[in-house]
Write a protein that holds these residues in place. Structure first.
Motif, short mmCIF file in Angstrom:
data_model
loop_
_atom_site.label_atom_id
_atom_site.label_comp_id
_atom_site.label_asym_id
_atom_site.label_seq_id
_atom_site.Cartn_x
_atom_site.Cartn_y
_atom_site.Cartn_z
N CYS A 82 0.82 -1.16 -0.04
CA CYS A 82 0.04 0.11 -0.05
C CYS A 82 0.82 1.18 -0.07
O CYS A 82 0.69 2.07 -0.82
CB CYS A 82 -0.98 -0.09 1.42
N ASP A 83 1.82 1.25 0.97
CA ASP A 83 2.59 2.37 1.30
C ASP A 83 3.53 2.50 -0.32
O ASP A 83 3.97 3.78 -0.78
CB ASP A 83 3.57 2.42 2.22
N MET A 87 -0.07 4.07 -2.97
CA MET A 87 -0.06 5.38 -2.59
C MET A 87 0.87 6.34 -3.80
O MET A 87 0.35 7.21 -4.27
CB MET A 87 0.71 5.85 -1.42
N TYR A 123 -6.99 0.25 3.81
CA TYR A 123 -6.24 1.01 4.51
C TYR A 123 -6.76 2.40 3.89
O TYR A 123 -7.52 2.54 2.85
CB TYR A 123 -4.85 1.16 3.86
N ARG A 124 -6.37 3.44 4.67
CA ARG A 124 -7.10 4.72 4.49
C ARG A 124 -5.79 5.74 3.95
O ARG A 124 -4.87 5.62 4.94
CB ARG A 124 -7.66 5.25 5.70
N PRO A 125 -6.12 6.35 2.87
CA PRO A 125 -4.92 7.21 2.69
C PRO A 125 -4.70 8.46 3.71
O PRO A 125 -5.61 9.09 3.95
CB PRO A 125 -5.15 7.92 1.17
N CYS A 130 -0.45 4.79 4.10
CA CYS A 130 -1.73 4.23 4.33
C CYS A 130 -1.68 3.78 5.83
O CYS A 130 -0.90 3.49 6.41
CB CYS A 130 -1.50 2.85 3.55
#
Length: 135
Positions: A82-83, A87, A123-125, A130
Motif C-alpha cells: 500500500c505504502d 500510494m 487502508y485509508r490514505p 496508508c
C-alpha cells in the motif's frame, strides 16, 4: 524479471475528475516477508464506503506464506504494498479507501475460488502513507 505493463485505468468521478492508477514498468516486488509478488490489476469503484482503489497482486507462494507467518507479518507485506506501490499511483480524487489483495494466482474480481488462497486488507490514505482501516 521485468514485466512491462502498459494500460490506463481511470474512472470519471463527479464530472471531470479522474484518478490514474496506471502501473509503470515493474519488477517482481519483494515484500518484507521475502515472498515474491507481482502486480496484477487495479480498479476504482464506489461502494457504500466511498471511492475505493483496489490493487490486486499475485503471490504464488501465498499458501506456504499463510502457513508460516503470523497475521502481523502478513499485514506488514500488505502495508508495504500500500505504502510503496499504491500510494505513489493515487491521484485526484483521492479515494477514501485502498484495498490491497494477494492471491496465489490471477482470479476474476469478485469470484470465490475455493482452491485459491486469497487475502485482502483495507487502508485509508493519510498523507503519503496508508493507515490500516478496520472493517
Amino acid at each position: 524479471m521485468k514485466v512491462a505493463l502498459f494500460f490506463t485505468l481511470s474512472l470519471s468521478v463527479a464530472s471531470a475528475a479522474h484518478a490514474d492508477l496506471s502501473p509503470r514498468e515493474l519488477d517482481v516486488i519483494t515484500v518484507p516477508s521475502g515472498q515474491p509478488v507481482t502486480f496484477f490489476e487495479s480498479m476504482l469503484d464506489r461502494p457504500a464506503t466511498g471511492l475505493t482503489a483496489r490493487f490486486r497482486f499475485v503471490a504464488p507462494e501465498l499458501p506456504q506464506t499463510l502457513a508460516a507467518l503470523s497475521y502481523d507479518e502478513l499485514e506488514a507485506d500488505m502495508a508495504y504494498l500500500c505504502d510503496t506501490y499504491a500510494m505513489p499511483r493515487i491521484a485526484a480524487p483521492v479515494p477514501s479507501m485502498i484495498v490491497i489483495s494477494l492471491s496465489e494466482r490471477e482470479t476474476v474480481f469478485g469470484s470465490v475460488e475455493q482452491d485459491v488462497a486469497q487475502v485482502f486488507e483495507a487502508y485509508r490514505p493519510a498523507g503519503t502513507v496508508c493507515e490500516w482501516e478496520a472493517f
